[in-house]
Design a protein around this motif. Structure first.
Motif, mmCIF file in Angstrom:
data_model
loop_
_atom_site.group_PDB
_atom_site.id
_atom_site.type_symbol
_atom_site.label_atom_id
_atom_site.label_comp_id
_atom_site.label_asym_id
_atom_site.label_seq_id
_atom_site.Cartn_x
_atom_site.Cartn_y
_atom_site.Cartn_z
ATOM 1 N N UNK A 1 0.849 -1.167 0.000
ATOM 2 C CA UNK A 1 0.000 0.000 0.000
ATOM 3 C C UNK A 1 0.897 1.233 0.000
ATOM 4 N N UNK A 2 1.057 1.827 -1.175
ATOM 5 C CA UNK A 2 2.043 2.884 -1.337
ATOM 6 C C UNK A 2 1.686 4.158 -0.574
ATOM 7 N N UNK A 3 0.401 4.314 -0.189
ATOM 8 C CA UNK A 3 0.014 5.535 0.498
ATOM 9 C C UNK A 3 0.224 5.450 1.998
ATOM 10 N N UNK A 4 0.829 4.395 2.492
ATOM 11 C CA UNK A 4 1.096 4.242 3.914
ATOM 12 C C UNK A 4 2.493 4.728 4.243
ATOM 13 N N UNK A 5 2.623 5.326 5.412
ATOM 14 C CA UNK A 5 3.933 5.777 5.870
ATOM 15 C C UNK A 5 4.667 4.630 6.547
ATOM 16 N N UNK A 6 5.988 4.630 6.515
ATOM 17 C CA UNK A 6 6.741 3.592 7.234
ATOM 18 C C UNK A 6 6.442 3.582 8.720
ATOM 19 N N UNK A 7 6.138 4.768 9.291
ATOM 20 C CA UNK A 7 5.841 4.818 10.718
ATOM 21 C C UNK A 7 4.575 4.044 11.067
ATOM 22 N N UNK A 8 3.553 4.164 10.246
ATOM 23 C CA UNK A 8 2.288 3.477 10.538
ATOM 24 C C UNK A 8 2.420 1.973 10.376
ATOM 25 N N UNK A 9 3.104 1.528 9.321
ATOM 26 C CA UNK A 9 3.275 0.084 9.127
ATOM 27 C C UNK A 9 4.178 -0.511 10.194
ATOM 28 N N UNK A 10 5.212 0.219 10.595
ATOM 29 C CA UNK A 10 6.075 -0.256 11.667
ATOM 30 C C UNK A 10 5.301 -0.361 12.970
ATOM 31 N N UNK A 11 4.480 0.649 13.272
ATOM 32 C CA UNK A 11 3.679 0.625 14.497
ATOM 33 C C UNK A 11 2.695 -0.542 14.483
ATOM 34 N N UNK A 12 2.052 -0.780 13.342
ATOM 35 C CA UNK A 12 1.115 -1.900 13.248
ATOM 36 C C UNK A 12 1.831 -3.230 13.433
ATOM 37 N N UNK A 13 3.018 -3.361 12.859
ATOM 38 C CA UNK A 13 3.784 -4.598 13.011
ATOM 39 C C UNK A 13 4.183 -4.812 14.465
ATOM 40 N N UNK A 14 4.578 -3.748 15.161
ATOM 41 C CA UNK A 14 4.951 -3.865 16.577
ATOM 42 C C UNK A 14 3.764 -4.338 17.400
ATOM 43 N N UNK A 15 2.590 -3.774 17.151
ATOM 44 C CA UNK A 15 1.391 -4.182 17.887
ATOM 45 C C UNK A 15 1.068 -5.645 17.614
ATOM 46 N N UNK A 16 1.167 -6.066 16.357
ATOM 47 C CA UNK A 16 0.867 -7.453 16.001
ATOM 48 C C UNK A 16 1.847 -8.432 16.654
ATOM 49 N N UNK A 17 3.094 -8.004 16.846
ATOM 50 C CA UNK A 17 4.095 -8.876 17.441
ATOM 51 C C UNK A 17 3.960 -8.934 18.954
ATOM 52 N N UNK A 18 3.629 -7.789 19.570
ATOM 53 C CA UNK A 18 3.570 -7.721 21.034
ATOM 54 C C UNK A 18 2.253 -8.272 21.570
ATOM 55 N N UNK A 19 1.161 -8.095 20.847
ATOM 56 C CA UNK A 19 -0.160 -8.435 21.361
ATOM 57 C C UNK A 19 -0.306 -9.895 21.795
ATOM 58 N N UNK A 20 0.159 -10.886 21.024
ATOM 59 C CA UNK A 20 -0.050 -12.280 21.453
ATOM 60 C C UNK A 20 0.584 -12.604 22.804
ATOM 61 N N UNK A 21 1.837 -12.202 23.027
ATOM 62 C CA UNK A 21 2.481 -12.511 24.299
ATOM 63 C C UNK A 21 1.896 -11.668 25.414
ATOM 64 N N UNK A 22 1.352 -10.487 25.076
ATOM 65 C CA UNK A 22 0.725 -9.635 26.077
ATOM 66 C C UNK A 22 -0.555 -10.266 26.614
ATOM 67 N N UNK A 23 -1.219 -11.046 25.780
ATOM 68 C CA UNK A 23 -2.462 -11.705 26.207
ATOM 69 C C UNK A 23 -2.213 -12.792 27.237
ATOM 70 N N UNK A 24 -0.995 -13.260 27.356
ATOM 71 C CA UNK A 24 -0.683 -14.324 28.313
ATOM 72 C C UNK A 24 -0.568 -13.776 29.729
#
Length: 288
Positions: A246-269
């Motif tokens: 998605x070319x209209x996305x900023x690197x900051x937003x995609x990086x932030x989304x990736x961080x949330x996706x990575x942290x969320x599963x272990x946070x649920x434990x």
């Protein structure tokens, strides 16, 4: 009994400092979530703090559209589950004899484990050992070298020390073997400590990054943390399952989304372990 003025002042200052410390850890994560849900224009304008603006989930769609994300997620779950089971088995089996007073080699072995907390074999020798064992490009190269953490071993050992000796003596009189004493008496009484140490190991395996960078070059075995690194550094982490970038996305937003996706599963434990967390660490640190 009414607390004195000094005790009340200490309590207020303590609450204030702990509140500030909690905010210093929570606010950055809230900021990341807000950025991951915000529109491009607001992110480029640096107008995002704790609340998203121009709410959108395009960043999450971009991250989750990578086929490599699901492959890496599966690998990380596999590493975390199997690695934690192996680590807990090794740690408990090592801590039990080291906590027995009649075990003759406990001082020498304990010294051996403690030394490894300060000195290691070195990066290159460790890599050569892993290579000679044929573990390169396998998930075992991440799990086996991390199978035992001396700090966690000491916590479990100290917790076993805190259990009454009369329990073991009565079991011995009844004819119980060491294995039965461990499985029927010590483990049921050690659930808070075991849950705490298991959480330590699980977080360590989930966040394992450097070992994967060293020992794994096969993209099909890439864990989630390496996927995140490649996404953050704008390198291509894998093939897309659907759609395209998605070319209209900023690197900051995609990086932030990736961080949330990575942290969320272990946070649920954490909510399931939290009630054991403080109790387990405190009981393991009282005696020994």
């Amino acid at each position: 009994m009414k607390p004195s003025r000094g005790e009340a002042l200490f309590s207020y200052v303590n609450v204030l400092l702990l509140s500030l410390l909690s905010l210093s850890t929570i606010l950055p994560f809230i900021h990341i979530i807000a950025k991951s849900l915000s529109g491009e224009a607001y992110i480029l304008a640096k107008d995002i703090w704790l609340w998203p603006k121009g709410a959108t989930i395009d960043s999450y769609h971009y991250v989750l559209s990578y086929k490599q994300f699901y492959i890496s997620f599966y690998n990380s779950v596999l590493i975390t589950v199997i690695g934690t089971v192996i680590s807990m088995a090794v740690t408990i089996l090592a801590a039990f004899p080291l906590s027995r007073k009649h075990f003759p080699l406990k001082r020498g072995l304990m010294l051996f484990f403690v030394i490894t907390m300060f000195f290691s074999g070195g990066l290159i020798p460790t890599y050569l050992v892993v290579k000679q064992l044929g573990l390169l490009n396998t998930l075992w190269s991440i799990m086996l070298p991390m199978a035992l953490a001396p700090f966690n071993l000491i916590l479990i050992r100290n917790f076993f020390f805190s259990l009454p000796e009369a329990l073991e003596e009565s079991a011995v009189i009844d004819g119980a073997s060491n294995l039965r004493i461990l499985t029927w008496i010590y483990l049921p009484l050690s659930l808070p400590s075991i849950a705490t140490i298991a959480m330590f190991y699980a977080v360590g395996y989930w966040n394992s990054f450097f070992q994967a960078m060293m020992y794994i070059t096969n993209r099909a075995l890439m864990p989630l943390q390496v996927f995140l690194m490649q996404l953050v550094t704008n390198s291509k982490p894998g093939d897309m399952a659907v759609g395209g970038a998605l070319n209209d996305l900023t690197p900051e937003s995609t990086t932030a989304a990736a961080i949330v996706c990575v942290v969320f599963p272990i946070l649920c434990v954490y909510p399931f372990i939290q009630k054991y967390f403080v109790k387990g660490v405190m009981l393991g640190a009282v005696k020994g």
